[in-house]
Scaffold this motif. Structure first.
Motif, PDB file in Angstrom:
ATOM      1  N   PHE A  11     -37.059 -46.193  19.486  1.00 30.58           N
ATOM      2  CA  PHE A  11     -35.597 -46.088  19.543  1.00 30.58           C
ATOM      3  C   PHE A  11     -35.181 -45.077  20.613  1.00 30.58           C
ATOM      4  O   PHE A  11     -34.252 -45.325  21.388  1.00 30.58           O
ATOM      5  CB  PHE A  11     -35.031 -45.685  18.177  1.00 30.58           C
ATOM      6  CG  PHE A  11     -33.544 -45.497  18.174  1.00 30.58           C
ATOM      7  CD1 PHE A  11     -32.688 -46.592  18.165  1.00 30.58           C
ATOM      8  CD2 PHE A  11     -32.986 -44.230  18.198  1.00 30.58           C
ATOM      9  CE1 PHE A  11     -31.311 -46.427  18.177  1.00 30.58           C
ATOM     10  CE2 PHE A  11     -31.612 -44.057  18.206  1.00 30.58           C
ATOM     11  CZ  PHE A  11     -30.779 -45.159  18.200  1.00 30.58           C
ATOM     12  N   ARG A  12     -35.871 -43.924  20.664  1.00 32.02           N
ATOM     13  CA  ARG A  12     -35.542 -42.891  21.642  1.00 32.02           C
ATOM     14  C   ARG A  12     -35.682 -43.438  23.064  1.00 32.02           C
ATOM     15  O   ARG A  12     -34.817 -43.209  23.916  1.00 32.02           O
ATOM     16  CB  ARG A  12     -36.452 -41.675  21.443  1.00 32.02           C
ATOM     17  CG  ARG A  12     -36.157 -40.543  22.410  1.00 32.02           C
ATOM     18  CD  ARG A  12     -37.089 -39.367  22.232  1.00 32.02           C
ATOM     19  NE  ARG A  12     -38.390 -39.658  22.786  1.00 32.02           N
ATOM     20  CZ  ARG A  12     -39.530 -39.611  22.107  1.00 32.02           C
ATOM     21  NH1 ARG A  12     -39.543 -39.276  20.847  1.00 32.02           N
ATOM     22  NH2 ARG A  12     -40.669 -39.897  22.688  1.00 32.02           N
ATOM     23  N   GLU A  13     -36.748 -44.191  23.326  1.00 28.58           N
ATOM     24  CA  GLU A  13     -36.973 -44.734  24.664  1.00 28.58           C
ATOM     25  C   GLU A  13     -35.921 -45.772  25.039  1.00 28.58           C
ATOM     26  O   GLU A  13     -35.431 -45.788  26.170  1.00 28.58           O
ATOM     27  CB  GLU A  13     -38.374 -45.336  24.744  1.00 28.58           C
ATOM     28  CG  GLU A  13     -39.466 -44.283  24.696  1.00 28.58           C
ATOM     29  CD  GLU A  13     -40.860 -44.871  24.538  1.00 28.58           C
ATOM     30  OE1 GLU A  13     -40.999 -46.114  24.478  1.00 28.58           O
ATOM     31  OE2 GLU A  13     -41.807 -44.077  24.463  1.00 28.58           O
ATOM     32  N   ARG A  14     -35.534 -46.637  24.077  1.00 29.20           N
ATOM     33  CA  ARG A  14     -34.500 -47.638  24.352  1.00 29.20           C
ATOM     34  C   ARG A  14     -33.152 -46.970  24.604  1.00 29.20           C
ATOM     35  O   ARG A  14     -32.405 -47.364  25.495  1.00 29.20           O
ATOM     36  CB  ARG A  14     -34.406 -48.640  23.197  1.00 29.20           C
ATOM     37  CG  ARG A  14     -35.544 -49.637  23.168  1.00 29.20           C
ATOM     38  CD  ARG A  14     -35.268 -50.790  22.226  1.00 29.20           C
ATOM     39  NE  ARG A  14     -34.816 -50.372  20.917  1.00 29.20           N
ATOM     40  CZ  ARG A  14     -35.597 -50.211  19.850  1.00 29.20           C
ATOM     41  NH1 ARG A  14     -36.878 -50.418  19.947  1.00 29.20           N
ATOM     42  NH2 ARG A  14     -35.092 -49.841  18.697  1.00 29.20           N
ATOM     43  N   LEU A  15     -32.841 -45.964  23.799  1.00 25.78           N
ATOM     44  CA  LEU A  15     -31.578 -45.251  23.970  1.00 25.78           C
ATOM     45  C   LEU A  15     -31.551 -44.537  25.320  1.00 25.78           C
ATOM     46  O   LEU A  15     -30.556 -44.591  26.046  1.00 25.78           O
ATOM     47  CB  LEU A  15     -31.369 -44.249  22.830  1.00 25.78           C
ATOM     48  CG  LEU A  15     -30.105 -43.401  22.894  1.00 25.78           C
ATOM     49  CD1 LEU A  15     -28.853 -44.274  22.918  1.00 25.78           C
ATOM     50  CD2 LEU A  15     -30.066 -42.444  21.713  1.00 25.78           C
ATOM     51  N   ALA A  16     -32.648 -43.888  25.678  1.00 29.70           N
ATOM     52  CA  ALA A  16     -32.728 -43.190  26.959  1.00 29.70           C
ATOM     53  C   ALA A  16     -32.541 -44.164  28.114  1.00 29.70           C
ATOM     54  O   ALA A  16     -31.809 -43.883  29.071  1.00 29.70           O
ATOM     55  CB  ALA A  16     -34.064 -42.459  27.082  1.00 29.70           C
ATOM     56  N   SER A  17     -33.159 -45.318  28.015  1.00 30.29           N
ATOM     57  CA  SER A  17     -33.026 -46.337  29.062  1.00 30.29           C
ATOM     58  C   SER A  17     -31.580 -46.812  29.182  1.00 30.29           C
ATOM     59  O   SER A  17     -31.050 -46.938  30.287  1.00 30.29           O
ATOM     60  CB  SER A  17     -33.949 -47.516  28.744  1.00 30.29           C
ATOM     61  OG  SER A  17     -33.757 -48.550  29.667  1.00 30.29           O
ATOM     62  N   ALA A  18     -30.935 -47.068  28.041  1.00 33.12           N
ATOM     63  CA  ALA A  18     -29.533 -47.516  28.058  1.00 33.12           C
ATOM     64  C   ALA A  18     -28.619 -46.446  28.646  1.00 33.12           C
ATOM     65  O   ALA A  18     -27.674 -46.759  29.376  1.00 33.12           O
ATOM     66  CB  ALA A  18     -29.085 -47.876  26.644  1.00 33.12           C
ATOM     67  N   LEU A  19     -28.881 -45.185  28.351  1.00 36.22           N
ATOM     68  CA  LEU A  19     -28.068 -44.097  28.902  1.00 36.22           C
ATOM     69  C   LEU A  19     -28.304 -43.930  30.402  1.00 36.22           C
ATOM     70  O   LEU A  19     -27.367 -43.661  31.156  1.00 36.22           O
ATOM     71  CB  LEU A  19     -28.357 -42.790  28.157  1.00 36.22           C
ATOM     72  CG  LEU A  19     -27.834 -42.735  26.724  1.00 36.22           C
ATOM     73  CD1 LEU A  19     -28.397 -41.517  25.995  1.00 36.22           C
ATOM     74  CD2 LEU A  19     -26.316 -42.736  26.689  1.00 36.22           C
ATOM     75  N   ARG A  20     -29.541 -44.099  30.841  1.00 33.16           N
ATOM     76  CA  ARG A  20     -29.830 -44.029  32.274  1.00 33.16           C
ATOM     77  C   ARG A  20     -29.087 -45.128  33.034  1.00 33.16           C
ATOM     78  O   ARG A  20     -28.580 -44.900  34.127  1.00 33.16           O
ATOM     79  CB  ARG A  20     -31.328 -44.128  32.519  1.00 33.16           C
ATOM     80  CG  ARG A  20     -32.068 -42.860  32.232  1.00 33.16           C
ATOM     81  CD  ARG A  20     -33.557 -42.946  32.609  1.00 33.16           C
ATOM     82  NE  ARG A  20     -34.228 -41.751  32.183  1.00 33.16           N
ATOM     83  CZ  ARG A  20     -35.019 -41.667  31.098  1.00 33.16           C
ATOM     84  NH1 ARG A  20     -35.262 -42.737  30.363  1.00 33.16           N
ATOM     85  NH2 ARG A  20     -35.573 -40.519  30.771  1.00 33.16           N
TER      86      ARG A  20
END
Length: 174
Positions: free
Chosen positions: A2-11
């Motif tokens: 979840f953290r990686e997907r969220l980070a990608s979406a924010l980037r």
């Protein structure tokens, strides 16, 4: 994950993102360069996310902190806000809900200074509906009962089938 997907979406929305898997790593990153915004999961390896909220707020009281949790409760939400969080969301939450809770417009990739200042000022964030609060309470009780529906229904004072119907519905974010 979840953290990686969220980070990608924010980037993808032009945010400069740094990730940490636990409180110690997050505080180390924040000590090196205090963030404008922080998204903290309540449950992570080691100390609680509330510890991270407390330490992040001590480092820089202007950091806007959002707490995410899979099992929301009113008590932990109050604790998070008292420790310095600006908002508290139950998972599942998408990136638009997270950004809205931090004061950004839905799907707004604008990282201009005026948008950041608007987020800092704390736009009105919608209050969760009664249905959402009830759903979060049911999720917490169910988690405490190790997902035993019969036991949770008994503790909640409702019929097992009624609980199953409530669990099959996902409440709106507000």
């Amino acid at each position: 994950a979840f953290r990686e997907r969220l980070a990608s979406a924010l980037r993808k929305r032009s945010f400069d993102v740094r990730e940490a898997g636990d409180v110690a790593a997050g505080i180390k990153l924040a000590t090196d360069d205090t963030p404008e915004l922080a998204i903290v999961d309540l449950r992570m390896p080691g100390p609680s996310g509330l510890e991270a909220v407390h330490k992040l707020h001590e480092l820089d009281s202007t950091t806007r902190i959002l707490v995410l949790t899979g099992f929301g409760s009113i008590a932990t939400a109050v604790d998070a806000i008292k420790l310095g969080a600006v908002h508290y969301l139950s998972k599942p939450a998408d990136v638009d809900q997270i950004l809205a809770a931090l004061g950004f417009e839905k799907s707004d990739g604008d990282r201009s200074e005026s948008n950041i200042e608007g987020a800092r000022a704390g736009k009105d964030v919608p209050i969760p509906s009664l249905a959402r609060v009830e759903w979060e309470h049911i999720q917490r009780v169910l988690n405490e009962c190790d997902h035993n529906i019969s036991k949770a229904a008994k503790l909640l004072g409702i019929h097992r089938r009624s609980l199953q119907r409530k669990l099959s519905k996902t409440p709106s974010a507000t």
